[in-house]
Design an enzyme around this catalytic site. Sequence first.
Site, mmCIF file in Angstrom:
data_model
loop_
_atom_site.group_PDB
_atom_site.id
_atom_site.type_symbol
_atom_site.label_atom_id
_atom_site.label_comp_id
_atom_site.label_asym_id
_atom_site.label_seq_id
_atom_site.Cartn_x
_atom_site.Cartn_y
_atom_site.Cartn_z
ATOM 1 N N ASN A 79 -14.635 -1.221 8.023
ATOM 2 C CA ASN A 79 -13.781 -1.149 6.828
ATOM 3 C C ASN A 79 -13.823 -2.413 5.984
ATOM 4 O O ASN A 79 -13.001 -2.585 5.085
ATOM 5 C CB ASN A 79 -12.326 -0.840 7.222
ATOM 6 N N GLU A 81 -8.812 0.723 -6.613
ATOM 7 C CA GLU A 81 -9.847 1.253 -5.733
ATOM 8 C C GLU A 81 -9.717 2.772 -5.613
ATOM 9 O O GLU A 81 -8.606 3.306 -5.521
ATOM 10 C CB GLU A 81 -9.761 0.593 -4.361
ATOM 11 N N PHE A 116 -22.241 -7.570 15.625
ATOM 12 C CA PHE A 116 -21.579 -8.264 14.518
ATOM 13 C C PHE A 116 -20.311 -9.007 14.952
ATOM 14 O O PHE A 116 -19.399 -9.191 14.151
ATOM 15 C CB PHE A 116 -21.235 -7.287 13.390
ATOM 16 N N GLU A 168 -5.907 2.405 -3.505
ATOM 17 C CA GLU A 168 -4.934 1.316 -3.547
ATOM 18 C C GLU A 168 -5.253 0.422 -4.733
ATOM 19 O O GLU A 168 -6.324 0.525 -5.335
ATOM 20 C CB GLU A 168 -4.970 0.490 -2.253
ATOM 21 N N GLU A 197 -3.207 7.709 6.694
ATOM 22 C CA GLU A 197 -3.693 8.661 5.705
ATOM 23 C C GLU A 197 -4.934 9.355 6.236
ATOM 24 O O GLU A 197 -5.587 8.887 7.175
ATOM 25 C CB GLU A 197 -4.017 7.954 4.384
ATOM 26 N N LYS A 211 0.810 -1.217 0.000
ATOM 27 C CA LYS A 211 0.000 0.000 0.000
ATOM 28 C C LYS A 211 0.847 1.273 0.000
ATOM 29 O O LYS A 211 0.483 2.275 -0.603
ATOM 30 C CB LYS A 211 -0.948 -0.007 1.208
ATOM 31 N N ASN A 221 -5.416 -3.664 -5.666
ATOM 32 C CA ASN A 221 -5.357 -5.044 -5.204
ATOM 33 C C ASN A 221 -4.910 -5.915 -6.370
ATOM 34 O O ASN A 221 -5.615 -6.038 -7.377
ATOM 35 C CB ASN A 221 -6.718 -5.498 -4.682
#
Length: 666
Positions: free
Chosen positions: A235, A275, A348, A288, A200, A116, A290
């Site tokens: 996320n 992304e 969750f 980023e 960031e 990244k 992937n």
Amino acid sequence: MFKKILIANRGEIACRVIKTARAMGIQTVAIYSDADRNALHVRMADEAVHIGPPPASESYIVIDKVMEAIRQTGAEAVHPGYGFLSENAKFAEALEAAGVAFIGPPKGAIEAMGDKITSKKLAQEAGVSTVPGYMGLIEDAEDAVKISNEVGYPVMIKASAGGGGKGMRIAWNDDEAREGFQSSKNEAASSFGDDRIFIEKFVTQPRHIEIQVLCDSHGNGIYLGERECSIQRRNQKVIEEAPSPFLDEETRKAMGEQAVALAQAVDYTSAGTVEFIVDGDRNFYFLEMNTRLQVEHPVTELITGVDLVEQMIRVANGETLSMTQEDVKLNGWAMECRLYAEDPYRNFLPSIGRLTRYRPPEEVSVEGAIVRNDTGVYEGGEISMYYDPMIAKLCTWAPDRGAAIEGMRVALDSFEVEGIGHNLPFLSAVMDHPKFVSGDITTAFIAEEYPEGFEGAKLDEASLRRIAASCAAMHRVAEIRRTRISGRMDNHERKIGDDWNVALEGRSYDVTIAARRGGATVTFADGGSVEVVSDWTPGDHLARLDVDGTLLVLKVGKVSGGFRIRSRGADLKVHVRTPRQAELAQRMPEKQPPDTSKMLLCPMPGLIVKINVEVGDEVQEGQALCTVEAMKMENILRAERRAVVSAVNAGPGDSLAVDEVIMEFE
């Protein structure tokens, strides 16, 4: 073409790759840990090789063990799936040295874009707009706090080698930056074997939109539209769709061309995803890349008709892309819901155990509708604490977005899962949420719309009346059957009355049933009536009913005097009684639950990583009490109010079951 490939992964993605390989006439090899000895991907593959203990760090991500499996089986190529070794340059290098094809990008592209930090620097050098942040290495928690202040809160703390939401935290202040740095670092080390962290700026109210690219080794590159991935929790993506309801053709083209240019700048081959964060004015910023297949790739396949796994295999075999950008046409709309083994009623948190019932909706592909379910489990199988909690990806396709959503609603209602906590009710609730239906969504959707967590969907009056009428008709059918087998018939059916009371969600409906073959007219006391048609048989776990000409799908369980009904995210106890029984029921006292207000209960099966307090400590609201690790994620449990610790019943290294008492308070 390759004759045999090894899938260096597990679960649903391993099964997904096996399906395409089988269709191409290619033999497959699965690898498995002790925990996956009886897993579905092992059953599906032509061969399977055991590679070690359950933890991924001792099996799936040990390169030497995977290489030995390749040597044993003579596999000519390896598909890494996603996660594990899929973005590991050392693995790609080891395969190259052994003369084995990697069904993914070359080592150099993985190093350039899979990391990244490096990818952001390259994007900046290429003139790509990026989110402000600090790309250097961060020494410790205090360094993280200093950098966070320079960037400006809120910040995103991310694992450099991360993915799938692992090793990511949002910090809004110094304390959260310290905690987030350490947790991200720990998760990154355990999940990826790389604990480097970067920071960031966290852009508020963003959309997460990604571009699917496909490049060959002959200089050709195309993009296959975009995916909207803004419905995220912690996320991690939960619901994806393609195309995005937000982009226009001009923005789509600009993002696509930029994504392909970035990929070609690092000599990328295979399928990959770039992304972006997109703001409300459709400005987009590189996030980023992937360098692998994405979890959500099925929605792209459904709107383009392109099998991405097949294309990856063909590119790895040295073939030229069989299509150009002009050939790519976006057709219809696709939705994907990720089914997770996690309890939405416990914020969750992960859930493990045996799938006592696992019945996905039937996969169909007919004109105007597709239902697809990518899964890696089966009824009777175990959900392990060692791996990612995702157990299936349910997808629907239709000519337009509204029809795709409606198809997903029916598919979710038809999906039966028992034995573990799961997020099906939450997914159903989102499909009915006005903001989602309108396409007015950002990555903050779940946090904003469910700030106190999920407590079940609240159905409107019309929906409750439809369910009440359906349950009354179903109960009457069940009563008739019961009298026929009760031994009290004396050659006559015991008279089943027409008048009933249906109680649910604090409401009480008096109804009268006029039955006929295959259905009934249910009339309410206020004069309204509902036509119910169904072939439901008592004992069936799923009821498909036609209610006033509209399909209603109910998951049906038995409770004393009625049903447990689950539909559209709601979990209801429905009691159907005679008028006299209803009168007596009103006089019955309600059972009170036990008082656990002075206890900290383990919210999920997991491992105690750290205890932050001792007996006698006074804790304040929000103070960290302990850390529990489950399914590769660290969860910090905090005090809900001011209290004094009176007992600590567990310590680091202890494995606890759900609701075990960790500590007690005065």
